[in-house]
Design a protein around this motif. Structure first.
Motif, mmCIF file in Angstrom:
data_model
loop_
_atom_site.group_PDB
_atom_site.id
_atom_site.type_symbol
_atom_site.label_atom_id
_atom_site.label_comp_id
_atom_site.label_asym_id
_atom_site.label_seq_id
_atom_site.Cartn_x
_atom_site.Cartn_y
_atom_site.Cartn_z
ATOM 1 N N THR A 6 0.851 -1.184 0.000
ATOM 2 C CA THR A 6 0.000 0.000 0.000
ATOM 3 C C THR A 6 0.890 1.239 0.000
ATOM 4 O O THR A 6 1.735 1.389 0.888
ATOM 5 N N PRO A 7 0.727 2.125 -0.978
ATOM 6 C CA PRO A 7 1.592 3.308 -1.023
ATOM 7 C C PRO A 7 1.201 4.325 0.040
ATOM 8 O O PRO A 7 0.039 4.414 0.434
ATOM 9 N N PHE A 8 2.177 5.079 0.514
ATOM 10 C CA PHE A 8 1.911 6.162 1.442
ATOM 11 C C PHE A 8 1.568 7.415 0.655
ATOM 12 O O PHE A 8 2.115 7.665 -0.419
ATOM 13 N N ILE A 9 0.685 8.215 1.186
ATOM 14 C CA ILE A 9 0.258 9.446 0.527
ATOM 15 C C ILE A 9 1.220 10.563 0.909
ATOM 16 O O ILE A 9 1.514 10.763 2.088
ATOM 17 N N ASP A 10 1.691 11.300 -0.097
ATOM 18 C CA ASP A 10 2.588 12.425 0.148
ATOM 19 C C ASP A 10 1.823 13.695 0.502
ATOM 20 O O ASP A 10 2.300 14.528 1.265
ATOM 21 N N ASP A 11 0.630 13.863 -0.065
ATOM 22 C CA ASP A 11 -0.152 15.067 0.201
ATOM 23 C C ASP A 11 -1.616 14.774 -0.100
ATOM 24 O O ASP A 11 -1.943 13.925 -0.929
ATOM 25 N N VAL A 12 -2.502 15.492 0.592
ATOM 26 C CA VAL A 12 -3.940 15.352 0.382
ATOM 27 C C VAL A 12 -4.521 16.751 0.231
ATOM 28 O O VAL A 12 -4.203 17.647 1.002
#
Length: 138
Positions: A6-12
């Motif tokens: 599962t990739p980590f989110i860099d920005d939302v």
């Protein structure tokens, strides 16, 4: 077939669409950007479920470290200021509900009769306390 982690989110980012009929949730995953359109009902559901997830994470944290939250340990929390507060009865039961109308929509909490009484006493104690004026350090 390989399992991709599962990739980590860099920005939302979260914003209203031009037509204001839906919101756009944008996730930045390194060079990739994923955009999702959400209606108002789904936004409310997402907010509620994220709140539930936060509570679960806090419960797990306290299971891992039972002394957390004691002797000066602080937990960051943002208080949401309601625009109005109302109550409602649940037909056929002694339960009631407290409804907070906030900028992000209503938040309703179902409460048994005893919990309503306890909350009323706690709120009265909080309202009756006196807070010394804040002194600025020179």
């Amino acid at each position: 077939m390989t399992d991709k982690p599962t990739p980590f989110i860099d920005d939302v980012r979260f914003f209203l669409a031009d037509g204001i009929d839906h919101a756009v949730l944008e996730f930045e995953l390194g060079p990739e950007v994923i955009r999702l359109a959400l209606g108002q009902e789904l936004v409310q559901l997402l907010i509620g479920r994220l709140g539930d997830l936060s509570a679960q994470m806090e419960t797990r944290r306290r299971q891992i470290d039972p002394t957390a939250g004691q002797a000066g340990d602080t937990m960051r929390m943002t208080a949401i200021k309601p625009e109005t507060v109302s109550v409602a009865t649940v037909p056929g039961t002694e339960d009631g509900a407290v409804i907070f109308q906030t900028l992000s929509g209503p938040k309703a909490f179902l409460m048994p009769k005893q919990a309503m009484t306890d909350l009323a006493h706690q709120l009265l104690r909080e309202a009756e306390r006196s807070v010394p004026p804040h002194r600025l350090n020179n």
